[in-house]
Design a protein around this motif. Structure first.
Motif, PDB file in Angstrom:
ATOM      1  N   ASN A   2      61.088  50.486  56.263  1.00 47.60           N
ATOM      2  CA  ASN A   2      59.695  50.264  55.911  1.00 47.60           C
ATOM      3  C   ASN A   2      59.488  48.761  55.760  1.00 47.60           C
ATOM      4  OD1 ASN A   2      57.086  50.673  55.150  1.00 47.60           O
ATOM      5  ND2 ASN A   2      57.574  51.242  53.058  1.00 47.60           N
ATOM      6  N   ILE A   3      59.310  48.061  56.882  1.00 50.93           N
ATOM      7  CA  ILE A   3      59.208  46.610  56.891  1.00 50.93           C
ATOM      8  C   ILE A   3      57.760  46.195  56.652  1.00 50.93           C
ATOM      9  CG2 ILE A   3      59.552  44.507  58.246  1.00 50.93           C
ATOM     10  CD1 ILE A   3      62.167  45.896  57.710  1.00 50.93           C
ATOM     11  N   TYR A  28      56.693  47.499  61.906  1.00 48.93           N
ATOM     12  CA  TYR A  28      56.434  46.740  60.682  1.00 48.93           C
ATOM     13  C   TYR A  28      54.945  46.802  60.384  1.00 48.93           C
ATOM     14  CZ  TYR A  28      54.742  43.085  63.799  1.00 48.93           C
ATOM     15  OH  TYR A  28      54.054  42.389  64.748  1.00 48.93           O
ATOM     16  N   GLN A  29      54.623  46.448  59.150  1.00 48.49           N
ATOM     17  CA  GLN A  29      53.230  46.379  58.720  1.00 48.49           C
ATOM     18  C   GLN A  29      52.936  44.929  58.362  1.00 48.49           C
ATOM     19  OE1 GLN A  29      52.458  48.420  55.075  1.00 48.49           O
ATOM     20  NE2 GLN A  29      50.250  48.208  55.232  1.00 48.49           N
ATOM     21  N   SER A  45      57.786  42.249  41.979  1.00 48.42           N
ATOM     22  CA  SER A  45      59.038  42.763  42.541  1.00 48.42           C
ATOM     23  C   SER A  45      59.674  41.740  43.483  1.00 48.42           C
ATOM     24  CB  SER A  45      58.816  44.096  43.256  1.00 48.42           C
ATOM     25  OG  SER A  45      58.099  43.920  44.451  1.00 48.42           O
ATOM     26  N   ILE A  46      58.862  40.998  44.223  1.00 40.99           N
ATOM     27  CA  ILE A  46      59.390  39.956  45.111  1.00 40.99           C
ATOM     28  C   ILE A  46      59.979  38.819  44.288  1.00 40.99           C
ATOM     29  CG2 ILE A  46      58.745  38.213  46.817  1.00 40.99           C
ATOM     30  CD1 ILE A  46      56.706  40.259  47.906  1.00 40.99           C
ATOM     31  N   VAL A  47      59.296  38.442  43.205  1.00 45.35           N
ATOM     32  CA  VAL A  47      59.789  37.375  42.325  1.00 45.35           C
ATOM     33  C   VAL A  47      61.136  37.757  41.730  1.00 45.35           C
ATOM     34  CG1 VAL A  47      59.355  36.187  40.143  1.00 45.35           C
ATOM     35  CG2 VAL A  47      57.546  36.366  41.823  1.00 45.35           C
ATOM     36  N   ARG A  48      61.276  39.017  41.302  1.00 43.90           N
ATOM     37  CA  ARG A  48      62.561  39.482  40.753  1.00 43.90           C
ATOM     38  C   ARG A  48      63.655  39.451  41.809  1.00 43.90           C
ATOM     39  NH1 ARG A  48      59.416  43.208  38.096  1.00 43.90           N
ATOM     40  NH2 ARG A  48      59.774  44.781  39.672  1.00 43.90           N
ATOM     41  N   ALA A  49      63.325  39.850  43.028  1.00 41.65           N
ATOM     42  CA  ALA A  49      64.319  39.892  44.097  1.00 41.65           C
ATOM     43  C   ALA A  49      64.772  38.491  44.502  1.00 41.65           C
ATOM     44  CB  ALA A  49      63.756  40.638  45.305  1.00 41.65           C
ATOM     45  N   VAL A  50      63.849  37.538  44.483  1.00 41.21           N
ATOM     46  CA  VAL A  50      64.159  36.177  44.922  1.00 41.21           C
ATOM     47  C   VAL A  50      64.785  35.361  43.799  1.00 41.21           C
ATOM     48  CG1 VAL A  50      63.095  34.027  45.730  1.00 41.21           C
ATOM     49  CG2 VAL A  50      62.399  36.189  46.701  1.00 41.21           C
ATOM     50  N   GLY A  51      64.407  35.649  42.570  1.00 43.78           N
ATOM     51  CA  GLY A  51      64.988  34.925  41.447  1.00 43.78           C
ATOM     52  C   GLY A  51      64.068  33.888  40.834  1.00 43.78           C
ATOM     53  N   GLY A  52      62.783  34.076  40.943  1.00 49.11           N
ATOM     54  CA  GLY A  52      61.851  33.167  40.295  1.00 49.11           C
ATOM     55  C   GLY A  52      60.671  32.814  41.174  1.00 49.11           C
ATOM     56  N   VAL A  92      59.023  38.860  53.789  1.00 51.97           N
ATOM     57  CA  VAL A  92      59.405  40.074  54.501  1.00 51.97           C
ATOM     58  C   VAL A  92      60.080  41.010  53.514  1.00 51.97           C
ATOM     59  CG1 VAL A  92      60.698  41.058  56.407  1.00 51.97           C
ATOM     60  CG2 VAL A  92      59.661  38.809  56.649  1.00 51.97           C
ATOM     61  N   ARG A  93      59.578  42.232  53.428  1.00 54.16           N
ATOM     62  CA  ARG A  93      60.152  43.237  52.534  1.00 54.16           C
ATOM     63  C   ARG A  93      60.626  44.435  53.336  1.00 54.16           C
ATOM     64  NH1 ARG A  93      56.371  44.941  47.706  1.00 54.16           N
ATOM     65  NH2 ARG A  93      57.490  46.817  48.220  1.00 54.16           N
ATOM     66  N   ASN A  94      61.745  44.976  52.926  1.00 55.78           N
ATOM     67  CA  ASN A  94      62.258  46.219  53.475  1.00 55.78           C
ATOM     68  C   ASN A  94      62.465  47.141  52.280  1.00 55.78           C
ATOM     69  OD1 ASN A  94      63.417  48.321  54.814  1.00 55.78           O
ATOM     70  ND2 ASN A  94      65.316  47.256  55.299  1.00 55.78           N
ATOM     71  N   GLY A  95      61.454  47.936  51.969  1.00 51.93           N
ATOM     72  CA  GLY A  95      61.521  48.775  50.777  1.00 51.93           C
ATOM     73  C   GLY A  95      61.519  47.892  49.536  1.00 51.93           C
ATOM     74  N   ARG A  96      62.618  47.912  48.774  1.00 55.40           N
ATOM     75  CA  ARG A  96      62.705  47.092  47.568  1.00 55.40           C
ATOM     76  C   ARG A  96      63.445  45.786  47.803  1.00 55.40           C
ATOM     77  NH1 ARG A  96      62.234  50.045  42.256  1.00 55.40           N
ATOM     78  NH2 ARG A  96      61.187  51.960  42.832  1.00 55.40           N
ATOM     79  N   GLN A  97      63.884  45.553  49.005  1.00 54.22           N
ATOM     80  CA  GLN A  97      64.628  44.313  49.306  1.00 54.22           C
ATOM     81  C   GLN A  97      63.707  43.239  49.822  1.00 54.22           C
ATOM     82  OE1 GLN A  97      67.542  45.575  52.130  1.00 54.22           O
ATOM     83  NE2 GLN A  97      68.861  46.432  50.565  1.00 54.22           N
TER      84      GLN A  97
END
Length: 97
Positions: A2-3, A28-29, A45-52, A92-97
């Motif tokens: 799910n891109i 992709y969307q 969620s993107i901020v948490r994944a990237v680290g700030g 770019v997100r793939n689900g929660r990543q």
């Protein structure tokens, strides 16, 4: 998969990301940030994944200078939600990543 690609239509790097997935025939969307923006939960969620949030801010954006003076992360987040063009693109997100 799910891109999702969050970007700007006129951004060269966003076009490269789209081309990358098209060449590999991956669905992709595309979400146009200036037109549709990004929701608070997606951004968090993107901020948490990237680290700030500071890693996502585009230093070349003319409005970026004001963010450096905001003391609280929540105020920075609110400013980015009001003007999503402050973000580096593409995201770019793939689900929660």
């Amino acid at each position: 998969m799910n891109i999702q690609i969050f970007g700007k239509n006129k951004c060269f790097d966003t076009k490269k990301a789209e081309r990358y997935f098209k060449e590999r025939r991956v669905k992709y969307q595309f979400i146009d940030l200036p037109r549709y923006g990004i929701s608070q939960r997606e951004l968090e969620s993107i901020v948490r994944a990237v680290g700030g949030l500071d890693k996502l801010i585009d230093e070349k954006h003319p409005g970026e200078a004001g963010l450096a003076y905001l003391a609280y992360e929540e105020a920075k987040l609110r400013t980015v939600l009001d003007d999503p063009t402050l973000l580096k693109t593409p995201l770019v997100r793939n689900g929660r990543q």
